[in-house]
Scaffold this motif. Structure first.
Motif, short mmCIF file in Angstrom:
data_model
loop_
_atom_site.label_atom_id
_atom_site.label_comp_id
_atom_site.label_asym_id
_atom_site.label_seq_id
_atom_site.Cartn_x
_atom_site.Cartn_y
_atom_site.Cartn_z
N SER A 560 0.82 -1.21 0.00
CA SER A 560 0.00 0.00 0.00
C SER A 560 0.85 1.27 0.00
CB SER A 560 -0.94 0.01 1.21
OG SER A 560 -0.20 0.04 2.42
N THR A 561 2.14 1.13 0.32
CA THR A 561 3.01 2.30 0.36
C THR A 561 3.80 2.50 -0.93
OG1 THR A 561 4.89 1.04 1.28
CG2 THR A 561 3.31 1.98 2.85
N VAL A 562 3.66 1.55 -1.86
CA VAL A 562 4.41 1.62 -3.12
C VAL A 562 3.65 2.50 -4.12
CG1 VAL A 562 5.39 0.32 -5.04
CG2 VAL A 562 5.40 -0.66 -2.75
N ASN A 563 4.35 3.43 -4.72
CA ASN A 563 3.74 4.31 -5.72
C ASN A 563 3.31 3.48 -6.92
OD1 ASN A 563 3.43 6.26 -7.90
ND2 ASN A 563 4.36 7.72 -6.49
N ASN A 564 2.03 3.60 -7.32
CA ASN A 564 1.54 2.76 -8.41
C ASN A 564 2.16 3.08 -9.76
OD1 ASN A 564 0.18 5.01 -9.44
ND2 ASN A 564 -1.77 4.45 -8.54
N LYS A 565 2.83 4.22 -9.89
CA LYS A 565 3.52 4.54 -11.13
C LYS A 565 4.78 3.69 -11.32
CE LYS A 565 2.23 9.21 -12.43
NZ LYS A 565 2.74 10.56 -12.76
N LEU A 566 5.21 3.06 -10.25
CA LEU A 566 6.39 2.20 -10.31
C LEU A 566 6.03 0.74 -10.47
CD1 LEU A 566 8.51 3.82 -7.44
CD2 LEU A 566 8.57 4.36 -9.88
N MET A 567 4.73 0.44 -10.59
CA MET A 567 4.26 -0.94 -10.62
C MET A 567 3.44 -1.21 -11.88
SD MET A 567 5.55 -2.12 -7.84
CE MET A 567 4.79 -3.73 -8.01
N CYS A 568 3.35 -2.49 -12.23
CA CYS A 568 2.50 -2.94 -13.33
C CYS A 568 1.67 -4.12 -12.86
CB CYS A 568 3.33 -3.35 -14.54
SG CYS A 568 2.35 -4.08 -15.88
N PRO A 569 0.33 -4.04 -12.90
CA PRO A 569 -0.52 -5.17 -12.47
C PRO A 569 -0.57 -6.25 -13.54
CG PRO A 569 -1.89 -3.37 -13.25
CD PRO A 569 -0.46 -2.88 -13.32
N LEU A 570 0.56 -6.90 -13.80
CA LEU A 570 0.68 -7.84 -14.91
C LEU A 570 -0.32 -8.98 -14.80
CD1 LEU A 570 2.16 -8.88 -17.42
CD2 LEU A 570 3.78 -10.01 -15.89
#
Length: 625
Positions: A560-570
């Motif tokens: 929940s603390t990770v910026n979603n711009k750095l992630m991909c919901p593959l």
């Protein structure tokens, strides 16, 4: 006997005056493009313009550059040699290219594009911190220099084979011109020269395929000859990872390797981010796919024709050339040498393939050293004209280093160039790719896990790669070749080849061989015999596994603390048919409900960047500028 070839008549074709003119014209045009852009942008001192073209490039231009960047002389020369030696299974790599294109366009590119940065390794700093960023960027530089050394050496070796000119002299000339036009014009020059080089590549390959087919009585005849001698094979579905080329090793293993090249490799990311919008960048990536397939297919078809040309007299076994990688230049002289100027055009095609890769690598390494080292540590105020000068000087330095690496490679007794370069390149690709995947797909990964995963996977890959090169366990044997059609002998003077008519030689064909893999050898030798196509996948999976295990042991990152711009919901994207209540868990706890265009969210990302930069201030002010 097949056709009117020098291998049967004893006549050696030569590089004519018109061939030299056509070949030299390529370098004149490349230098002219660099000078033109240098003059046009002489008052523009924005370093992002030098590295990213001002983010105003056209999708078609970028797509041409994407095709040309990694389809180097290793492809133009190495793939036909692969088909000649082992058969046509290599064509399954086109499926892997589709996987890589989709991953680059929809998994990695959106993340890098929104970061709005010159260096893709900035992502690693935002996700893990400075240590991982610097380690991976150093690995990239070493990997790129090794690769560029190979792609400078390979076409120069071919040019020596058809002209007899000095290998070192050729390498000096090519490296100098490539460094010059990259230094002068930056990204714009790289894109325009890549596009010109791609057109020359297509023209050269198509010309050779058509004329080579005509020499052997048509392509259908060439296909029949290759089929009769076991070169046509498309149905190897072996699940054994020791199988050199199978549907799975090329489609999946090759797909993972090319996903690294097109998804997180600085040279490609830099081009993709030179477009004005994400949508156009994705279009450019997809436009690049047909070009990739066409180049690979043409190279494979030329390999079939090449085998038909020399099916009765193998040049390597007979001693006309030293290795399979030199057969294509020989074929070029035999097939195109009857028409003045065509040989020069094809050699320009070979060098075009390498020059595009070298210029892209030089520009990428310049961007990394400037962004990840000079500006990140001591030259924090570096900007404007001063930063541009530093960037160009870095291109010049790496141009010299590239030549030095090529000289070292030229002094070694290597294996088949395509496989050797791929293996060494892949040793670093897997661990590097794993760092990005562990960060983008799995939000629990922390900096301790990422560091442990990188070191562990790099150790395993070094053990595998070096062990395979040193021990050289028996692997897939080359397919049988014949020499009973040879009717002349070969004598050598320095690097030139002189032919003298002779009585027919005895049959020196390789006895019947089998590709079956022995099972009664040591386990470690089986490990060393893993197909080089699986190297990146093995390194990547090792990195991810260790990263996640160590992250959970040391205290995993709260998703929940990770910026979603750095992630991909593959995984969320991969299973659209799952019920919503179950599919929601595939977000892995990351909050994707915040729109990426939300200004507050963008400000939060910028704040994270500022915090990282401020935490890396030099401890002594007197070394900072």
């Amino acid at each position: 006997m097949v056709g009117d070839f020098s291998i049967h008549t004893g006549v050696k074709r030569e590089f004519g005056i018109l061939d030299y003119i056509h070949f030299s014209l390529l370098f004149v045009l490349l230098a002219a493009i660099g000078i033109y852009h240098a003059y046009k942008d002489r008052k523009n001192f924005d370093v992002k313009h030098f590295h990213l073209g001002g983010r105003q490039m056209h999708p078609l231009l970028v797509s041409f550059s994407l095709v040309a960047t990694f389809l180097s002389a290793l492809t133009v020369i190495g793939v036909p040699a692969e088909i000649y030696t082992y058969g046509t299974m290599y064509i399954w790599l086109t499926f892997g290219l589709f996987v890589a294109t989709a991953g680059a366009a929809h998994v990695f590119l959106p993340i890098f594009y929104h970061l709005n940065t010159t260096s893709c390794f900035r992502y690693l700093q935002l996700r893990y911190g400075t240590v991982i960023r610097l380690m991976v960027s150093i690995m990239f530089i070493l990997q790129t220099l090794l690769y560029m050394g190979f792609i400078l050496y390979v076409p120069s070796l071919s040019f020596q084979a058809v002209t007899g000119l000095s290998l070192w002299g050729t390498m000096i000339g090519v490296a100098s011109v490539c460094t010059l036009y990259t230094l002068l014009g930056g990204m714009k020059t790289v894109l325009w020269t890549d596009s010109l080089q791609l057109i020359i590549m297509f023209a050269g390959l198509i010309t050779l395929l058509i004329m080579g087919s005509a020499k052997v009585g048509g392509f259908s005849k060439a296909w029949q000859t290759a089929s009769e001698h076991g070169r046509i094979e498309f149905t190897d579905f072996s699940l054994d990872p020791r199988t050199r080329h199978s549907v799975w090793s090329l489609g999946i293993g090759g797909g993972i390797f090319w996903s690294f090249l097109y998804g997180v490799n600085q040279s490609q990311v830099q081009r993709q981010c030179s477009l004005p919008t994400l949508r156009r960048a994705q279009i450019a990536v997809w436009l690049n796919f047909p070009g990739l397939v066409l180049i690979i297919t043409l190279a494979c078809l030329i390999g079939v024709v090449m085998y038909a040309c020399y099916s009765e007299c193998d040049p390597v076994k007979f001693g006309l050339v030293d290795k399979a990688d030199q057969i294509l230049p020989l074929m070029v002289l035999d097939v195109l040498g009857t028409t003045q100027g065509l040989t020069g055009i094809f050699m320009a095609c070979v060098f075009s393939a390498s020059l595009s890769s070298m210029s892209s690598g030089l520009n990428a390494m310049s961007a990394i050293v400037t962004e990840d080292y000079l500006k990140h540590f001591c030259f924090k105020s570096l900007s404007g004209k001063r930063e541009l000068v530093f960037s160009k000087l870095i291109v010049l330095v790496f141009g010299f280093v590239m030549f030095s690496v090529a000289v070292i490679i030229s002094e070694t007794d290597s294996l088949v160039i395509l496989q050797l370069s791929y293996s060494l390149y892949a040793i670093l690709s897997g661990p590097m790719f794993g760092c990005f995947i562990a960060g983008m797909i799995f939000p629990w990964t922390n900096k301790h896990g990422a560091l442990a995963g990188l070191i562990t996977s790099l150790g395993f890959m070094s053990w595998l790669g070096i062990g395979a090169l040193v021990n050289r366990p028996p692997g897939t044997k080359p397919l049988p070749v014949l020499t009973d059609g040879c009717n002349w002998e070969v004598t050598r003077t320095n690097s030139s080849i002189t032919t003298v008519s002779s009585t027919p030689q005895s049959n020196l064909s390789i006895s019947s061989v089998t590709n079956e893999i022995e099972t009664d050898e040591a386990i470690v030798n089986n490990f060393y015999r893993m197909s080089y196509q699986w190297y990146p996948a093995f390194g990547m999976l090792t990195n991810i596994a260790v990263s996640l295990i160590v992250s959970f042991i040391t205290g995993y990152t709260d998703p929940s603390t990770v910026n979603n711009k750095l992630m991909c919901p593959l995984f969320y994207k991969m299973f659209p048919c799952l019920p919503a209540k179950f599919r929601h868990y595939l977000y892995f706890g990351v909050n994707y409900e915040i729109e990426t265009s939300d200004k507050k969210h963008d400000e939060k990302l910028d704040e994270e960047v500022s915090l990282f930069v401020s935490s890396d201030k030099c401890r002594r002010d007197d070394v900072c500028v």
